[in-house]
Every structure is written in structure tokens, then in C-alpha cells.
Design a protein around this motif. Structure first.
Motif, PDB file in Angstrom:
ATOM      1  N   LEU A  14       0.571  -1.412   0.034  1.00 23.03           N
ATOM      2  CA  LEU A  14       0.124   0.186   0.126  1.00 23.03           C
ATOM      3  C   LEU A  14       0.982   1.507   0.242  1.00 23.03           C
ATOM      4  N   MET A  15       1.650   1.197   0.710  1.00 21.85           N
ATOM      5  CA  MET A  15       2.950   2.244   0.737  1.00 21.85           C
ATOM      6  C   MET A  15       3.564   2.623  -0.448  1.00 21.85           C
ATOM      7  N   ARG A  16       3.967   1.823  -0.669  1.00 20.42           N
ATOM      8  CA  ARG A  16       4.579   2.013  -2.050  1.00 20.42           C
ATOM      9  C   ARG A  16       3.650   2.496  -3.207  1.00 20.42           C
ATOM     10  N   GLY A  17       2.760   1.987  -3.112  1.00 19.72           N
ATOM     11  CA  GLY A  17       1.539   3.162  -4.267  1.00 19.72           C
ATOM     12  C   GLY A  17       1.690   3.800  -4.088  1.00 19.72           C
ATOM     13  N   VAL A  18       1.744   4.481  -2.366  1.00 22.70           N
ATOM     14  CA  VAL A  18       1.734   6.301  -2.454  1.00 22.70           C
ATOM     15  C   VAL A  18       2.915   6.780  -2.865  1.00 22.70           C
ATOM     16  N   THR A  19       3.931   6.071  -2.760  1.00 21.68           N
ATOM     17  CA  THR A  19       4.550   6.666  -2.531  1.00 21.68           C
ATOM     18  C   THR A  19       5.144   6.670  -4.425  1.00 21.68           C
ATOM     19  N   LYS A  20       4.882   5.758  -5.897  1.00 20.56           N
ATOM     20  CA  LYS A  20       4.214   5.630  -7.651  1.00 20.56           C
ATOM     21  C   LYS A  20       3.418   6.647  -7.057  1.00 20.56           C
ATOM     22  N   GLY A  21       2.768   6.961  -6.494  1.00 16.18           N
ATOM     23  CA  GLY A  21       1.736   7.680  -7.434  1.00 16.18           C
ATOM     24  C   GLY A  21       0.350   7.088  -7.627  1.00 16.18           C
ATOM     25  N   VAL A  22       0.207   5.996  -7.338  1.00 15.06           N
ATOM     26  CA  VAL A  22      -0.969   5.437  -7.476  1.00 15.06           C
ATOM     27  C   VAL A  22      -2.402   5.813  -7.054  1.00 15.06           C
ATOM     28  N   MET A  23      -2.225   5.385  -5.969  1.00 15.64           N
ATOM     29  CA  MET A  23      -2.870   6.161  -4.354  1.00 15.64           C
ATOM     30  C   MET A  23      -2.842   7.168  -3.900  1.00 15.64           C
ATOM     31  N   HIS A  24      -3.714   7.734  -3.137  1.00 17.13           N
ATOM     32  CA  HIS A  24      -3.687   9.470  -2.467  1.00 17.13           C
ATOM     33  C   HIS A  24      -3.013   8.623  -0.908  1.00 17.13           C
ATOM     34  N   LYS A  25      -2.531   8.863   0.210  1.00 16.08           N
ATOM     35  CA  LYS A  25      -1.964   8.706   0.800  1.00 16.08           C
ATOM     36  C   LYS A  25      -2.818   8.458   2.151  1.00 16.08           C
ATOM     37  N   ASN A  26      -3.707   9.333   2.266  1.00 15.46           N
ATOM     38  CA  ASN A  26      -5.276   9.287   3.213  1.00 15.46           C
ATOM     39  C   ASN A  26      -5.984   7.754   2.830  1.00 15.46           C
ATOM     40  N   THR A  27      -6.153   7.819   1.625  1.00 14.10           N
ATOM     41  CA  THR A  27      -6.495   6.513   0.796  1.00 14.10           C
ATOM     42  C   THR A  27      -6.465   4.835   1.495  1.00 14.10           C
ATOM     43  N   ALA A  28      -4.595   5.469   1.350  1.00 13.17           N
ATOM     44  CA  ALA A  28      -4.075   3.988   1.940  1.00 13.17           C
ATOM     45  C   ALA A  28      -4.242   3.679   3.439  1.00 13.17           C
ATOM     46  N   SER A  29      -3.629   4.933   4.141  1.00 14.06           N
ATOM     47  CA  SER A  29      -3.696   4.765   5.163  1.00 14.06           C
ATOM     48  C   SER A  29      -5.032   4.636   5.851  1.00 14.06           C
ATOM     49  N   ARG A  30      -6.223   4.877   5.493  1.00 15.68           N
ATOM     50  CA  ARG A  30      -7.711   4.668   6.082  1.00 15.68           C
ATOM     51  C   ARG A  30      -7.859   2.824   5.436  1.00 15.68           C
ATOM     52  N   LYS A  31      -7.425   2.411   4.616  1.00 17.74           N
ATOM     53  CA  LYS A  31      -7.275   0.846   4.217  1.00 17.74           C
ATOM     54  C   LYS A  31      -6.884   0.040   5.261  1.00 17.74           C
ATOM     55  N   MET A  32      -5.478   1.100   5.303  1.00 15.78           N
ATOM     56  CA  MET A  32      -4.626  -0.032   6.760  1.00 15.78           C
ATOM     57  C   MET A  32      -5.401   0.387   8.277  1.00 15.78           C
ATOM     58  N   SER A  33      -6.164   1.220   7.973  1.00 11.37           N
ATOM     59  CA  SER A  33      -6.565   1.597   9.487  1.00 11.37           C
ATOM     60  C   SER A  33      -8.147   0.304   9.580  1.00 11.37           C
ATOM     61  N   ARG A  34      -8.679   0.394   8.240  1.00 13.74           N
ATOM     62  CA  ARG A  34     -10.234  -0.300   8.684  1.00 13.74           C
ATOM     63  C   ARG A  34      -9.643  -1.400   8.644  1.00 13.74           C
ATOM     64  N   LEU A  35      -8.421  -2.080   7.759  1.00 14.74           N
ATOM     65  CA  LEU A  35      -7.986  -3.747   8.498  1.00 14.74           C
ATOM     66  C   LEU A  35      -7.679  -3.748   9.364  1.00 14.74           C
ATOM     67  N   SER A  36      -6.847  -2.631  10.004  1.00 17.95           N
ATOM     68  CA  SER A  36      -6.181  -3.509  11.463  1.00 17.95           C
ATOM     69  C   SER A  36      -7.249  -3.542  12.510  1.00 17.95           C
ATOM     70  N   ALA A  37      -8.260  -2.654  12.115  1.00 19.33           N
ATOM     71  CA  ALA A  37      -9.555  -3.423  13.288  1.00 19.33           C
ATOM     72  C   ALA A  37      -9.835  -4.031  12.910  1.00 19.33           C
ATOM     73  N   ARG A  38     -10.644  -4.577  11.681  1.00 17.62           N
ATOM     74  CA  ARG A  38     -11.185  -6.065  11.992  1.00 17.62           C
ATOM     75  C   ARG A  38     -10.529  -7.274  12.350  1.00 17.62           C
ATOM     76  N   VAL A  39      -8.468  -6.573  11.485  1.00 16.17           N
ATOM     77  CA  VAL A  39      -8.096  -7.863  12.294  1.00 16.17           C
ATOM     78  C   VAL A  39      -8.678  -8.246  13.552  1.00 16.17           C
ATOM     79  N   ASN A  40      -7.769  -7.124  14.424  1.00 20.05           N
ATOM     80  CA  ASN A  40      -7.696  -6.835  16.281  1.00 20.05           C
ATOM     81  C   ASN A  40      -9.157  -7.653  16.173  1.00 20.05           C
ATOM     82  N   ALA A  41     -10.175  -7.810  15.740  1.00 20.91           N
ATOM     83  CA  ALA A  41     -11.561  -7.635  16.427  1.00 20.91           C
ATOM     84  C   ALA A  41     -11.578  -9.083  15.950  1.00 20.91           C
ATOM     85  N   ILE A  42     -10.946  -9.896  14.976  1.00 19.32           N
ATOM     86  CA  ILE A  42     -11.155 -11.373  15.476  1.00 19.32           C
ATOM     87  C   ILE A  42     -10.587 -12.297  16.827  1.00 19.32           C
ATOM     88  N   GLY A  43     -12.024 -12.982  17.265  1.00 21.55           N
ATOM     89  CA  GLY A  43     -10.959 -13.678  17.925  1.00 21.55           C
ATOM     90  C   GLY A  43     -10.517 -13.629  19.263  1.00 21.55           C
TER      91      GLY A  43
END
Length: 87
Positions: free
Chosen positions: A58-87
């Protein structure tokens, strides 16, 4: 349609750049899908490992200009929350 030599060259460059960016986007989506599948299976270890693998992509996509920094951060945050919510 491109008429001048400059516009023809620019069109060629755009095609190459589009192909590279498309491949990068596809790679990022693949890593995100692997995290989603691990979350769906309910395996916290696999989900954590998949998330760790997806983060640099994700961060490589940001540095290469494929996606915006906030978009990548938002995706990481949401995924992290879902992973932490498991069992």
C-alpha cells in the motif's frame, strides 16, 4: 488524435505509464484480497501476516503515485481494526 511529434510521444508515454500503474493497482488489490480472505476465515495469525505483507505494498502505491496517502492510511486502519477484532 495526436498529430504533433510531441503529442505522439506523450500518447506513447501515457500508454506505458497506464500499464505500469494498472499492474501496481492490481498487485495492491491482490494483497488486500488476501487480507480479506484471511479475515473471513477467522484465522488471526494468517490475517496478521497478510496485513503485514499488504502494508508495504500500500505504501509503495502511495510513493509511486497510484493512490493517495490518506486512502492507503484509511484502508490500513480499517483492515487493522478488523484483524484485531478477530477472536
Amino acid at each position: 488524435m495526436a498529430n504533433t511529434p510531441q503529442s505522439k510521444k506523450r500518447a506513447r508515454q501515457n500508454e506505458k505509464r497506464f500499464a505500469v500503474n494498472k499492474a501496481r493497482r492490481s498487485r495492491i488489490r491482490t494483497y488486500l484480497r488476501m487480507v480479506e480472505e484471511a479475515i473471513a476465515s477467522g484465522d488471526k495469525d494468517a490475517a496478521t501476516n497478510a496485513l503485514r505483507a499488504a502494508q508495504p505494498e500500500l505504501m509503495r502505491g502511495v510513493t509511486k503515485g497510484v493512490m493517495h496517502k490518506n486512502t492507503a492510511s484509511r484502508k490500513m486502519s480499517r483492515l487493522s481494526a478488523r484483524v484485531n477484532a478477530i477472536g
